[in-house]
Write an enzyme that holds these catalytic residues in place. Structure first.
Site, PDB file in Angstrom:
ATOM      1  N   LYS A 130       0.994  -1.252   0.011  1.00 38.70           N
ATOM      2  CA  LYS A 130       0.004   0.000  -0.036  1.00 38.70           C
ATOM      3  C   LYS A 130       0.808   1.043  -0.100  1.00 38.70           C
ATOM      4  O   LYS A 130       2.103   1.233   0.241  1.00 38.70           O
ATOM      5  CB  LYS A 130      -0.785  -0.097   1.259  1.00 38.70           C
TER       6      LYS A 130
ATOM      7  N   TYR B 160      14.427  31.773   4.990  1.00 37.80           N
ATOM      8  CA  TYR B 160      13.289  32.555   5.293  1.00 37.80           C
ATOM      9  C   TYR B 160      13.282  32.851   6.912  1.00 37.80           C
ATOM     10  O   TYR B 160      13.589  31.932   7.551  1.00 37.80           O
ATOM     11  CB  TYR B 160      12.031  31.746   4.906  1.00 37.80           C
TER      12      TYR B 160
HETATM   13  C1  LIG Z   1      -0.223  -1.574   6.920  1.00 39.15           C
HETATM   14  C2  LIG Z   1      -0.805  -2.757   7.425  1.00 39.15           C
HETATM   15  C3  LIG Z   1      -0.021  -3.740   7.920  1.00 39.15           C
HETATM   16  C4  LIG Z   1       1.614  -3.946   7.938  1.00 39.15           C
HETATM   17  O1  LIG Z   1       2.181  -3.005   9.096  1.00 39.15           O
HETATM   18  P1  LIG Z   1       3.975  -2.903   9.391  1.00 39.15           P
HETATM   19  O2  LIG Z   1       3.518  -2.178  10.541  1.00 39.15           O
HETATM   20  O3  LIG Z   1       4.156  -1.910   8.134  1.00 39.15           O
HETATM   21  O4  LIG Z   1       4.395  -4.221   9.361  1.00 39.15           O
HETATM   22  C5  LIG Z   1      -0.591  -4.998   8.315  1.00 39.15           C
HETATM   23  N1  LIG Z   1      -1.999  -5.196   8.462  1.00 39.15           N
HETATM   24  C6  LIG Z   1      -2.577  -4.082   8.015  1.00 39.15           C
HETATM   25  C7  LIG Z   1      -4.095  -4.232   8.073  1.00 39.15           C
HETATM   26  C8  LIG Z   1      -2.153  -2.809   7.736  1.00 39.15           C
HETATM   27  O5  LIG Z   1      -2.893  -2.038   7.048  1.00 39.15           O
END
Ligand SMILES: *Cc1c(COP(=O)(O)O)cnc(C)c1O
Length: 822
Positions: free
Chosen positions: A492, A717
């Site tokens: 993601k 700035y």
């Molecule tokens: C993002 C996510 C993960 C992975 O989490 P990490 O801490 O990056 O390993 C696992 N499960 C769900 C539902 C997530 O949204």
């Protein structure tokens, strides 16, 4: 191979038993991967068993492609003996047999044989030495960093009877391995490169590691090493007689003494030998690591009888080389594989293999120069033609006077130019469109210019993704899992900033079980780029239902109303859909709560179109020890809730709960699958095995300008940055619009300039940032590391009150992503 062997000879060399088939059959090449077979009629397939694959499972596939001779483990065969004309050679240890064969080939090579080992610099020294030697000799060398228990034998099989000198590297990762490599390589000249100080896993101590590495040289006539490393000097003198040792040093006392004079971007080396003869060399770099490596090279080339002026000729073509295969976005939606450094058959095969692992584009184009110093030209170009057909190259663009010989061996489109200049003048950029282009050529052809032309132009900030490190981290997590536990990888948010498509493609190669994205359109773009792994979508919107079906994406369903909505959509359209149920055990974000389970069970009965592929929960505090109790409560509640649903399903979906930190902390709760996220990208948020992971992404930019300021001058700035003393600042080409957080302003953040920390001074601007480089030797145009090895993302995140996740995912889309294998 140096010499063909008959099946019978192979059996004799490997102490194997030829159980069936024609013992006269000749082999002239070794194959260990059924996806990559050239010249099958003369190949010996060696069925190696690795951590992930067992070569014995691919014997039929190799047989179908025409391979007839197989080296296999004793007893692994019954079903095979019926295959017509198959020749089976059975041994008790296939790995050892491969090494026996390599040792045998090595013995048949009569030229000088150089072996290189050490902790750092092996590959560079090998490549450079091979380049320098190739001004006089035809040189066989190991491709890339092939230096392992399998890599070394494969390198040896790359030597042909045309070669005059061999240069190979040997690397070991645990105690006991060097013995095998020594047996195979039997070098006459040994080079020990930098040994480093870090404790290496797999060895009891620094001393033991050194001793084992040095054992490679037991039959050498000469051993080259740097005397200034005191421990090394002592050990080597203890192990070997003085008349074998050729030490070099910056100080008096070495057999060869080098004096270095550095200029802005080059250095002069004055070399004095023990016979008081003197020579000078010019080299195009000034950094210590390169200078150390090149002095090994010069000393070795001299020992092999090259004269100073010939050595210098070789050095003229060196650069501080980038030897990595790099994947870059090109013009007109093309994807470039930049391999402008490599120019031999073995390197070309690796690059073509890498190419075939990329996502499909409309055409595969290979831009290739003449191969220099290759021995029997005709055969080589014939083989290139075969390689082009084998790897389904659509178009070959050849540069040079000889490469045209490929034409008669390759039926695809081919275009030839005499020089790189001619190509650049005549070839229109519009020729390329949505193609995958591999660019590989000898240094002297200057193919960098072609890459420059075809590369998408963006500003000087880039995010480099090291795919080897990603693989390393993936394998580390694999070792934490039970053999049956499946692995879902979260890609993601653009794969945590790294670039979803390339990383998903790499994960597909690694045989991950599942991918997960946040939104439907992220899933669609993966499908459009040819990703076929199952994909879970965490948060699909109702407008996207038809796309879920069309692209076979598997949505998460987290509430009764959503279930009903999706169920009736599928019922109406008479479509089945695999879904995943999110069970809320304390996150209080999305998900079914315990008191909604009866309603859920009823819905499952009403909408059989929705097939529950998995059920999961998400831990709220797996990264923190303080929440261990709460996490366990969550995990147990999840089990209970899942059981209630399974009762009414009549089948068993996959259960999963652990994210990266959960995998580290709760190995006993893996259920059927785990969901790996940030750990893959090299950040171990629970801190439990942080030292086992490798940093994957490096955010880099460049210095646009350097200014000298006086104490009290203000910077940027709002006059927020104030010089505390007279000094220098650098303006670097990255700002908050690139994802360099504005909270790093005024000393909260820092970057690395030539490995040294330079703190942010003043406020971070939109596209630029000023850093204090007082006391650091730097020039305009120099590279700056913003995130990467040597910088702790956790530390930076804490400094501005956020988490590494935010830093990674904030790197903006305008920053070019570059992927490479090292
Ligand atoms: C993002 C996510 C993960 C992975 O989490 P990490 O801490 O990056 O390993 C696992 N499960 C769900 C539902 C997530 O949204």
């Amino acid at each position: 191979m140096i010499q063909q062997l008959s099946a019978e000879e192979v059996a004799a060399v490997t102490s194997g038993k030829l159980t069936t088939g024609n013992r006269e059959l000749k082999i002239s090449g070794i194959v260990i991967d059924s996806r990559n077979i050239l010249n099958p009629q003369e190949a010996l397939f060696v069925a190696l068993k690795g951590a992930k694959f067992d070569g014995h499972d691919f014997i039929e596939s190799a047989y179908l492609q025409g391979v007839r001779v197989f080296l296999i483990k004793k007893g692994a065969t019954e079903r095979l003996a019926t295959l017509e004309q198959i020749v089976l050679i059975e041994v008790s240890d296939v790995h050892k047999a491969l090494q026996d064969l390599a040792a045998d080939q090595r013995k048949r090579f009569l030229g000088p044989f150089v072996a290189i080992t050490g902790s750092n610099g092996k590959t560079i020294v090998k490549e450079w030495l091979a380049q320098v030697l190739s001004t006089r000799f035809s040189v066989a060398k190991s491709p890339k960093s092939y230096n392992s228990q399998v890599g070394v034998p494969l390198s040896v099989f790359g030597i042909t009877s045309q070669h005059q000198v061999a240069v190979m590297e040997a690397g070991i990762s645990r105690s006991g391995e060097m013995q095998n490599l020594t047996r195979i390589l039997q070098p006459q000249l040994g080079i020990l490169t930098n040994i480093g100080t870090a404790h290496e896993e797999g060895f009891d101590s620094q001393g033991q590691k050194l001793e084992e590495k040095l054992s490679l040289f037991q039959n050498c006539n000469f051993i080259i090493y740097r005397k200034d490393q005191v421990e090394v000097d002592a050990k080597i003198q203890e192990m070997y007689p003085a008349d074998k040792l050729i030490s070099w040093s910056e100080n008096a006392g070495g057999d060869v003494v080098f004096t270095v004079k550095k200029h802005t971007d080059s250095s002069k080396l004055l070399m004095m030998k023990s016979d008081l003869s003197v020579a000078t060399f010019a080299v195009p770099f000034t950094d210590e690591a390169s200078l150390e490596n090149i002095r090994h090279v010069i000393t070795a080339a001299g020992t092999l009888g090259m004269e100073a002026k010939d050595i210098q000729k070789g050095l003229d073509h060196l650069k501080a080389v980038d030897m990595r295969l790099t994947l870059k976005p090109g013009i007109n939606q093309c994807l470039l594989i930049d391999d402008t450094y490599n120019n031999d058959l073995a390197g070309l095969k690796l690059a073509l293999d890498f190419m075939s692992a990329q996502r499909p584009k409309s055409r595969k184009i290979l831009i290739l120069s003449d191969l220099l110093q290759v021995g029997e030209k005709q055969k080589v170009y014939e083989e290139i033609g075969q390689l082009c057909s084998h790897f389904q190259i659509d178009c070959l663009i050849g540069v040079g006077k000889e490469i045209i010989q490929v034409e008669q061996h390759f039926s695809g489109q081919s275009i030839f130019y005499f020089s790189t200049d001619e190509l650049l003048k005549k070839l229109d950029s519009d020729f390329f469109n949505n193609d995958l282009i591999l660019i590989t050529g000898a240094r002297s052809f200057g193919f960098e210019e072609i890459v420059n032309r075809l590369q998408q132009r963006v500003h000087g900030t880039s995010l480099e993704i090291n795919l080897n490190s990603l693989t390393h981290n993936y394998n580390i997590y694999k070792t934490k899992l039970n053999p049956k536990t499946k692995l879902m990888v979260m890609v993601k948010a653009f794969a945590y900033g790294g670039g979803a498509v390339e990383i998903a493609n790499h994960l597909q190669q690694l045989k991950a079980d599942y991918l997960a994205v946040a939104y439907t359109d992220e899933g669609i773009s993966l499908r459009e780029e040819g990703i076929s792994l199952p994909i879970m979508v965490l948060n699909p919107s109702p407008e996207s239902f038809s796309h879920l079906v069309k692209y076979s994406l598997e949505p998460v369903v987290y509430s009764p109303s959503f279930f009903r909505h999706l169920g009736s959509f599928c019922q109406k359209n008479q479509k089945k859909l695999r879904i995943h149920l999110d069970l809320d055990t304390g996150m209080n974000r999305l998900g079914f709560e315990e008191n909604q389970l009866d309603e859920l069970k009823a819905l499952i009965g009403i909408y059989p179109e929705l097939i529950v592929a998995s059920m999961y929960t998400h831990l709220v505090g797996a990264d923190e020890e303080a929440h261990i109790g709460f996490s366990k409560t969550q995990l147990n509640q999840f089990s209970k809730m899942a059981d209630r649903i399974i009762d009414c399903l009549g089948y068993r979906p996959l259960l999963h709960a652990l994210n990266s930190a959960g995998i580290s902390r709760f190995p006993e709760y893996q259920f059927d699958m785990v969901r790996l996220g940030i750990g893959l990208y090299g950040v171990e948020v629970s801190g439990i095995f942080a030292d086992q992971l490798k940093s994957v992404s490096t955010l880099k930019t460049t210095i646009s300008q350097i200014k000298t300021l006086k104490k009290g001058d203000t910077v940027g700035y709002g006059r927020k940055g104030v010089m505390k003393r007279d000094g220098k600042i650098a303006t670097i080409a990255i700002g908050y619009a690139d994802g360099f957080d504005r909270r790093f302003s005024n000393g909260k953040g820092y970057v690395l300039v030539h490995g040294q920390k330079a703190s942010v001074i003043g406020n971070v601007c939109m596209d630029m940032t000023m850093v204090d480089i007082t006391g650091i030797d730097a020039n305009e145009g120099d590279e700056v590391v913003v995130y990467g090895p040597g910088i702790s993302l956790e530390e930076l995140a804490v400094a501005i009150g956020t988490i590494p996740y935010e830093l990674l995912t904030n790197i903006s889309a305008r920053v070019k992503r570059v992927y490479y294998l090292d």
